[in-house]
Design a protein around this motif. Structure first.
Motif, PDB file in Angstrom:
ATOM      1  N   ASN A   1      -1.317  -3.057  -3.510  1.00 49.67           N
ATOM      2  CA  ASN A   1      -0.402  -3.390  -2.427  1.00 49.67           C
ATOM      3  C   ASN A   1      -1.001  -4.640  -1.809  1.00 49.67           C
ATOM      4  O   ASN A   1      -2.011  -4.570  -1.124  1.00 49.67           O
ATOM      5  CB  ASN A   1      -0.376  -2.224  -1.440  1.00 49.67           C
ATOM      6  N   SER A   2      -0.388  -5.782  -2.081  1.00 53.46           N
ATOM      7  CA  SER A   2      -1.058  -7.013  -1.649  1.00 53.46           C
ATOM      8  C   SER A   2      -0.903  -7.293  -0.162  1.00 53.46           C
ATOM      9  O   SER A   2      -1.430  -8.265   0.346  1.00 53.46           O
ATOM     10  CB  SER A   2      -0.631  -8.211  -2.487  1.00 53.46           C
ATOM     11  N   LEU A   3      -0.195  -6.418   0.545  1.00 51.88           N
ATOM     12  CA  LEU A   3      -0.131  -6.600   1.995  1.00 51.88           C
ATOM     13  C   LEU A   3      -1.370  -6.011   2.670  1.00 51.88           C
ATOM     14  O   LEU A   3      -1.571  -6.168   3.865  1.00 51.88           O
ATOM     15  CB  LEU A   3       1.139  -5.954   2.569  1.00 51.88           C
TER      16      LEU A   3
ATOM     17  N   LYS B   1       3.991 -13.050  -5.200  1.00 51.61           N
ATOM     18  CA  LYS B   1       2.976 -14.061  -5.541  1.00 51.61           C
ATOM     19  C   LYS B   1       2.392 -14.714  -4.275  1.00 51.61           C
ATOM     20  O   LYS B   1       1.175 -14.805  -4.129  1.00 51.61           O
ATOM     21  CB  LYS B   1       3.579 -15.150  -6.451  1.00 51.61           C
ATOM     22  N   SER B   2       3.278 -15.159  -3.385  1.00 53.21           N
ATOM     23  CA  SER B   2       2.800 -15.828  -2.171  1.00 53.21           C
ATOM     24  C   SER B   2       1.993 -14.858  -1.303  1.00 53.21           C
ATOM     25  O   SER B   2       0.960 -15.236  -0.741  1.00 53.21           O
ATOM     26  CB  SER B   2       3.969 -16.379  -1.360  1.00 53.21           C
ATOM     27  N   SER B   3       2.464 -13.632  -1.222  1.00 52.52           N
ATOM     28  CA  SER B   3       1.756 -12.633  -0.414  1.00 52.52           C
ATOM     29  C   SER B   3       0.346 -12.410  -0.938  1.00 52.52           C
ATOM     30  O   SER B   3      -0.618 -12.326  -0.161  1.00 52.52           O
ATOM     31  CB  SER B   3       2.496 -11.292  -0.436  1.00 52.52           C
TER      32      SER B   3
ATOM     33  N   ASP C   1       2.617   0.361  -3.223  1.00 57.19           N
ATOM     34  CA  ASP C   1       2.913   1.247  -2.085  1.00 57.19           C
ATOM     35  C   ASP C   1       4.384   1.667  -2.066  1.00 57.19           C
ATOM     36  O   ASP C   1       4.740   2.636  -1.407  1.00 57.19           O
ATOM     37  CB  ASP C   1       2.559   0.544  -0.757  1.00 57.19           C
ATOM     38  N   LEU C   2       5.236   0.924  -2.779  1.00 58.44           N
ATOM     39  CA  LEU C   2       6.665   1.253  -2.809  1.00 58.44           C
ATOM     40  C   LEU C   2       7.049   2.061  -4.052  1.00 58.44           C
ATOM     41  O   LEU C   2       8.166   2.554  -4.152  1.00 58.44           O
ATOM     42  CB  LEU C   2       7.498  -0.038  -2.769  1.00 58.44           C
TER      43      LEU C   2
ATOM     44  N   ASN D   1       2.207  -5.097  -8.517  1.00 52.11           N
ATOM     45  CA  ASN D   1       2.194  -5.232  -7.067  1.00 52.11           C
ATOM     46  C   ASN D   1       3.234  -4.306  -6.416  1.00 52.11           C
ATOM     47  O   ASN D   1       4.074  -3.744  -7.103  1.00 52.11           O
ATOM     48  CB  ASN D   1       2.445  -6.702  -6.713  1.00 52.11           C
TER      49      ASN D   1
ATOM     50  N   ASN E   1       9.941 -13.079  -6.303  1.00 56.43           N
ATOM     51  CA  ASN E   1       9.962 -11.917  -5.412  1.00 56.43           C
ATOM     52  C   ASN E   1       9.003 -10.775  -5.752  1.00 56.43           C
ATOM     53  O   ASN E   1       9.108  -9.688  -5.194  1.00 56.43           O
ATOM     54  CB  ASN E   1      11.393 -11.373  -5.291  1.00 56.43           C
ATOM     55  N   VAL E   2       8.079 -10.984  -6.668  1.00 59.79           N
ATOM     56  CA  VAL E   2       7.130  -9.911  -6.985  1.00 59.79           C
ATOM     57  C   VAL E   2       5.928  -9.915  -6.033  1.00 59.79           C
ATOM     58  O   VAL E   2       5.117  -8.992  -6.063  1.00 59.79           O
ATOM     59  CB  VAL E   2       6.653  -9.961  -8.456  1.00 59.79           C
TER      60      VAL E   2
END
Ligand SMILES: Nc1nc2c(ncn2[C@@H]2O[C@H](COP(=O)(O)OP(=O)(O)O)[C@@H](O)[C@H]2O)c(=O)[nH]1
Ligand SMILES: [Mg+2]
Length: 285
Positions: free
Chosen positions: A86-88, A124-126, A61-62, A58, A121-122
């Motif tokens: 990019n999960s956003l 998961k929720s996003s 994009d960064l 994930n 912080n990887v």
């Protein structure tokens, strides 16, 4: 380096994952594309057995695109199904859905069920939010599934468990710890921001010097001078007109995490730990 570790909490998570494993067809393991090996769960096989799994790198994009491509090849060679996302961005999940369609067993007529696991912080929720979508209906209880367990319906063929398995990273070496701290996956107290930012600056000076120049207008100075220049440029002062170095350090780490310094990867496949090891052994750590 001492690591905060809550064995009780971890045991509970592991039990939760083991219980849910029976209900899912595929496990999605999230890693950070900027350091997919350091953020990977080394004991994933003992945890999920031979259950189908996909590694989702994930925050692609960064990450440095060239290096991400190297990782994709590397994992393929290791027989690990991996994908960069990019999960956003909703449109980026198409490849993941295709891959999930491919792993679906022909004998399973119901929807494919999956769950997400990974260290803090990887994203998961996003990813859960993105897959479920805003309008997504929470599915009713599935027979045989405890009442409080919620399944999110992604589409007609795919369901996702709404609770991710949050696991504590397991690492023996200092260098992995440093990368995890830079990425925000382990407690900050492990290394203070100032030390962490000095390490990151050293890494950037060698691997992405242009990023420091573009963002902060600094180059070819020592890491400590760079922190001072950031404070100067941004007007970070504490009482008495002294530069607020701690604020510079926090700013740098946070801006790195958010991708404001550009696309930067922290590790390459099959690279000797040389650089990080050297830093880890220096007295700034
Ligand atoms: N740029 C970028 N940021 C992401 C991505 N996925 C998650 N994030 C950010 O990373 C941070 C942690 O995400 P979160 O979903 O809370 O991680 P969790 O702890 O694994 O649940 C948040 O600030 C997200 O907005 C991604 O693919 N790209
Ligand atoms: Mg979360």
């Amino acid at each position: 380096m001492d690591i905060q570790w809550y064995p009780g909490h971890m045991a509970k998570t592991k039990k939760m994952i083991k219980d849910n494993l029976k209900l899912v067809d595929v496990v999605l393991e999230l890693t950070d594309a900027r350091a997919p090996l350091s953020t990977h769960l080394p004991d994933i096989n003992s945890l999920i057995g031979n259950k189908n799994s996909i590694m989702i790198m994930n925050k692609a994009d960064l990450a440095d695109k060239k290096i991400t491509d190297m990782w994709l090849k590397y994992f393929k060679k290791q027989g690990i199904k991996a994908i960069a996302v990019n999960s956003l961005k909703k449109s980026e999940l198409k490849n993941l859905y295709n891959l999930l369609g491919n792993v679906k067993k022909k004998t399973v007529l119901r929807s494919t069920r999956c769950m997400i696991i990974g260290i803090p912080n990887v994203g998961k929720s996003s990813l859960i939010n993105q897959m479920a979508g805003r309008k997504s209906a929470r599915t009713a209880d599935i027979p045989g599934v405890t009442r409080n367990k919620m399944w999110l319906k992604v589409d007609d063929n795919l369901e996702l468990l709404d609770t991710p398995g949050i696991l504590w990273p397991k690492f023996e070496d200092k260098t992995t710890g440093i990368k995890l701290a830079i990425l925000g996956s382990i407690k900050q107290e492990l290394l203070d921001f100032e030390k962490l930012s000095l390490i990151l600056i050293k890494y950037l000076l060698v691997n992405y010097p242009q990023a420091l120049k573009d963002r902060y207008g600094v180059d070819s100075s020592t890491p400590a001078e760079i922190l001072e220049k950031i404070a100067q440029n941004r007007g970070f002062l504490v009482e008495g007109g002294v530069f607020d170095i701690n604020r510079s350090a926090k700013t740098l780490i946070n801006e790195f995490r958010q991708g404001k310094l550009g696309r930067i990867s922290l590790e390459k496949p099959e690279e000797k730990e040389g650089f990080w090891l050297e830093i880890a052994n220096q007295d700034i750590v």
